[in-house]
Scaffold this motif. Structure first.
Motif, PDB file in Angstrom:
ATOM      1  N   GLY A   1       0.481  22.661  12.857  1.00  0.00           N
ATOM      2  CA  GLY A   1       0.192  23.481  14.025  1.00  0.00           C
ATOM      3  C   GLY A   1       1.464  24.016  14.648  1.00  0.00           C
ATOM      4  O   GLY A   1       2.568  23.779  14.173  1.00  0.00           O
ATOM      5  N   THR A   2       1.302  24.739  15.737  1.00  0.00           N
ATOM      6  CA  THR A   2       2.459  25.311  16.426  1.00  0.00           C
ATOM      7  C   THR A   2       2.882  24.489  17.634  1.00  0.00           C
ATOM      8  O   THR A   2       3.919  24.750  18.215  1.00  0.00           O
ATOM      9  N   GLU A   3       2.085  23.493  18.010  1.00  0.00           N
ATOM     10  CA  GLU A   3       2.416  22.673  19.159  1.00  0.00           C
ATOM     11  C   GLU A   3       3.077  21.371  18.706  1.00  0.00           C
ATOM     12  O   GLU A   3       2.839  20.891  17.610  1.00  0.00           O
ATOM     13  N   SER A   4       3.915  20.825  19.564  1.00  0.00           N
ATOM     14  CA  SER A   4       4.584  19.563  19.259  1.00  0.00           C
ATOM     15  C   SER A   4       3.611  18.412  19.467  1.00  0.00           C
ATOM     16  O   SER A   4       2.890  18.358  20.459  1.00  0.00           O
ATOM     17  N   LEU A   5       3.604  17.485  18.509  1.00  0.00           N
ATOM     18  CA  LEU A   5       2.682  16.365  18.527  1.00  0.00           C
ATOM     19  C   LEU A   5       3.424  15.062  18.305  1.00  0.00           C
ATOM     20  O   LEU A   5       4.431  15.031  17.593  1.00  0.00           O
ATOM     21  N   ILE A   6       2.928  13.983  18.890  1.00  0.00           N
ATOM     22  CA  ILE A   6       3.486  12.655  18.666  1.00  0.00           C
ATOM     23  C   ILE A   6       2.345  11.745  18.224  1.00  0.00           C
ATOM     24  O   ILE A   6       1.207  11.884  18.677  1.00  0.00           O
ATOM     25  N   GLU A   7       2.679  10.843  17.303  1.00  0.00           N
ATOM     26  CA  GLU A   7       1.668   9.945  16.756  1.00  0.00           C
ATOM     27  C   GLU A   7       2.230   8.536  16.639  1.00  0.00           C
ATOM     28  O   GLU A   7       3.347   8.345  16.159  1.00  0.00           O
ATOM     29  N   HIS A   8       1.458   7.568  17.094  1.00  0.00           N
ATOM     30  CA  HIS A   8       1.776   6.160  16.850  1.00  0.00           C
ATOM     31  C   HIS A   8       0.923   5.752  15.653  1.00  0.00           C
ATOM     32  O   HIS A   8      -0.260   5.443  15.768  1.00  0.00           O
ATOM     33  N   ARG A   9       1.527   5.812  14.497  1.00  0.00           N
ATOM     34  CA  ARG A   9       0.814   5.638  13.224  1.00  0.00           C
ATOM     35  C   ARG A   9       0.110   4.285  13.129  1.00  0.00           C
ATOM     36  O   ARG A   9      -1.024   4.199  12.652  1.00  0.00           O
ATOM     37  N   ALA A  10       0.770   3.219  13.544  1.00  0.00           N
ATOM     38  CA  ALA A  10       0.199   1.887  13.393  1.00  0.00           C
ATOM     39  C   ALA A  10      -1.138   1.742  14.116  1.00  0.00           C
ATOM     40  O   ALA A  10      -2.017   1.007  13.666  1.00  0.00           O
ATOM     41  N   SER A  11      -1.322   2.451  15.226  1.00  0.00           N
ATOM     42  CA  SER A  11      -2.560   2.304  15.994  1.00  0.00           C
ATOM     43  C   SER A  11      -3.754   2.994  15.343  1.00  0.00           C
ATOM     44  O   SER A  11      -4.895   2.745  15.734  1.00  0.00           O
ATOM     45  N   ILE A  12      -3.523   3.842  14.350  1.00  0.00           N
ATOM     46  CA  ILE A  12      -4.649   4.492  13.678  1.00  0.00           C
ATOM     47  C   ILE A  12      -4.900   3.935  12.283  1.00  0.00           C
ATOM     48  O   ILE A  12      -5.851   4.321  11.634  1.00  0.00           O
TER      49      ILE A  12
ATOM     50  N   ARG B   1      -2.542  -2.045   7.520  1.00  0.00           N
ATOM     51  CA  ARG B   1      -1.435  -1.538   8.333  1.00  0.00           C
ATOM     52  C   ARG B   1      -0.121  -1.692   7.574  1.00  0.00           C
ATOM     53  O   ARG B   1       0.236  -2.784   7.155  1.00  0.00           O
ATOM     54  N   THR B   2       0.586  -0.577   7.404  1.00  0.00           N
ATOM     55  CA  THR B   2       1.888  -0.598   6.729  1.00  0.00           C
ATOM     56  C   THR B   2       3.008  -0.061   7.609  1.00  0.00           C
ATOM     57  O   THR B   2       4.169  -0.278   7.322  1.00  0.00           O
ATOM     58  N   SER B   3       2.652   0.638   8.660  1.00  0.00           N
ATOM     59  CA  SER B   3       3.664   1.225   9.548  1.00  0.00           C
ATOM     60  C   SER B   3       4.222   0.176  10.493  1.00  0.00           C
ATOM     61  O   SER B   3       3.483  -0.665  11.005  1.00  0.00           O
ATOM     62  N   PRO B   4       5.535   0.236  10.761  1.00  0.00           N
ATOM     63  CA  PRO B   4       6.118  -0.675  11.751  1.00  0.00           C
ATOM     64  C   PRO B   4       5.459  -0.458  13.123  1.00  0.00           C
ATOM     65  O   PRO B   4       5.099   0.672  13.470  1.00  0.00           O
ATOM     66  N   PRO B   5       5.298  -1.501  13.909  1.00  0.00           N
ATOM     67  CA  PRO B   5       4.599  -1.369  15.191  1.00  0.00           C
ATOM     68  C   PRO B   5       5.262  -0.425  16.193  1.00  0.00           C
ATOM     69  O   PRO B   5       4.588   0.149  17.034  1.00  0.00           O
ATOM     70  N   GLY B   6       6.570  -0.233  16.107  1.00  0.00           N
ATOM     71  CA  GLY B   6       7.268   0.633  17.051  1.00  0.00           C
ATOM     72  C   GLY B   6       7.523   2.044  16.540  1.00  0.00           C
ATOM     73  O   GLY B   6       8.214   2.823  17.190  1.00  0.00           O
ATOM     74  N   LEU B   7       6.954   2.384  15.391  1.00  0.00           N
ATOM     75  CA  LEU B   7       7.212   3.696  14.773  1.00  0.00           C
ATOM     76  C   LEU B   7       6.439   4.811  15.468  1.00  0.00           C
ATOM     77  O   LEU B   7       5.230   4.712  15.682  1.00  0.00           O
ATOM     78  N   LEU B   8       7.144   5.873  15.816  1.00  0.00           N
ATOM     79  CA  LEU B   8       6.532   7.101  16.340  1.00  0.00           C
ATOM     80  C   LEU B   8       6.912   8.253  15.415  1.00  0.00           C
ATOM     81  O   LEU B   8       8.048   8.336  14.948  1.00  0.00           O
ATOM     82  N   ARG B   9       5.966   9.127  15.163  1.00  0.00           N
ATOM     83  CA  ARG B   9       6.223  10.329  14.366  1.00  0.00           C
ATOM     84  C   ARG B   9       6.103  11.531  15.286  1.00  0.00           C
ATOM     85  O   ARG B   9       5.158  11.628  16.068  1.00  0.00           O
ATOM     86  N   LEU B  10       7.041  12.443  15.185  1.00  0.00           N
ATOM     87  CA  LEU B  10       7.079  13.623  16.045  1.00  0.00           C
ATOM     88  C   LEU B  10       7.107  14.869  15.178  1.00  0.00           C
ATOM     89  O   LEU B  10       7.990  15.037  14.340  1.00  0.00           O
ATOM     90  N   SER B  11       6.115  15.705  15.352  1.00  0.00           N
ATOM     91  CA  SER B  11       6.050  16.995  14.689  1.00  0.00           C
ATOM     92  C   SER B  11       6.457  18.042  15.725  1.00  0.00           C
ATOM     93  O   SER B  11       5.808  18.185  16.758  1.00  0.00           O
ATOM     94  N   VAL B  12       7.548  18.739  15.469  1.00  0.00           N
ATOM     95  CA  VAL B  12       8.127  19.667  16.444  1.00  0.00           C
ATOM     96  C   VAL B  12       7.493  21.043  16.308  1.00  0.00           C
ATOM     97  O   VAL B  12       7.471  21.624  15.226  1.00  0.00           O
ATOM     98  N   GLY B  13       6.987  21.535  17.420  1.00  0.00           N
ATOM     99  CA  GLY B  13       6.344  22.846  17.445  1.00  0.00           C
ATOM    100  C   GLY B  13       7.272  23.936  17.944  1.00  0.00           C
ATOM    101  O   GLY B  13       8.486  23.859  17.785  1.00  0.00           O
ATOM    102  N   LEU B  14       6.691  24.931  18.583  1.00  0.00           N
ATOM    103  CA  LEU B  14       7.426  26.123  18.996  1.00  0.00           C
ATOM    104  C   LEU B  14       7.856  26.118  20.456  1.00  0.00           C
ATOM    105  O   LEU B  14       8.379  27.113  20.947  1.00  0.00           O
ATOM    106  N   GLU B  15       7.672  25.011  21.149  1.00  0.00           N
ATOM    107  CA  GLU B  15       8.073  24.958  22.552  1.00  0.00           C
ATOM    108  C   GLU B  15       9.593  25.023  22.689  1.00  0.00           C
ATOM    109  O   GLU B  15      10.330  24.785  21.741  1.00  0.00           O
ATOM    110  N   ASP B  16      10.044  25.296  23.880  1.00  0.00           N
ATOM    111  CA  ASP B  16      11.475  25.366  24.166  1.00  0.00           C
ATOM    112  C   ASP B  16      12.133  24.006  23.932  1.00  0.00           C
ATOM    113  O   ASP B  16      11.596  22.974  24.351  1.00  0.00           O
ATOM    114  N   VAL B  17      13.265  23.997  23.269  1.00  0.00           N
ATOM    115  CA  VAL B  17      13.949  22.755  22.914  1.00  0.00           C
ATOM    116  C   VAL B  17      14.293  21.922  24.148  1.00  0.00           C
ATOM    117  O   VAL B  17      14.152  20.698  24.131  1.00  0.00           O
TER     118      VAL B  17
END
Length: 101
Positions: free
Chosen positions: A49-60, A66-82
Motif C-alpha cells: 500500500g501507500t500508507e505506512s504500517l506497523i505490525e507486531h508479528r508475534a501477536s498474529i 510462533r517463530t517471531s521474537p516477542p519484541g519484533l516490529l515490522r514497519l512498511s514505509v509509505g508515502l508520508e513525510d519522513v
C-alpha cells in the motif's frame, strides 16, 4: 530510504520497491505499546500500500507456531513525510518506554 512523495517521484519510482524494515524492542509489552501509540503509522498486516504500517508479528502467529521474537516490529514505509514518520515513531517509543518502565 525515506523521501517526500510527489507525483513525479511516485511516477519515477513506480517500478521500485518500497521500504520495509524490522526492529526489535526489549519485550512483547513494549512492542505492543509502540504499535498502539503510533498515530500516523497505522497498525495493520498488509504490504504494497501507500500508507505506512506497523505490525507486531508475534501477536498474529498462532501460539503453537510462533517463530517471531516477542519484541519484533515490522514497519512498511509509505508515502508520508519522513519527518512526520520519524516524529510519530519517536513519540510512540517514548510513550511505550514510560508505560513499560
Amino acid at each position: 530510504m525515506f523521501a517526500k512523495a510527489t507525483s513525479s517521484a511516485n511516477e519515477n519510482n513506480k517500478n521500485m520497491f518500497g521500504g520495509m524494515l524490522s526492529f526489535e524492542v526489549e519485550s512483547e509489552a513494549m512492542a505492543m505499546a509502540v504499535a498502539g501509540a503510533v498515530r500516523i503509522i497505522r497498525r495493520a498486516t498488509s504490504l504494497g500500500g501507500t500508507e505506512s504500517l506497523i505490525e507486531h508479528r508475534a501477536s498474529i502467529e498462532p501460539p503453537e507456531r510462533r517463530t517471531s521474537p516477542p519484541g519484533l516490529l515490522r514497519l512498511s514505509v509509505g508515502l508520508e513525510d519522513v519527518d512526520d514518520l520519524r516524529n510519530d515513531l519517536d513519540a510512540a517509543l517514548k510513550i511505550a518506554s514510560k508505560i513499560c518502565h
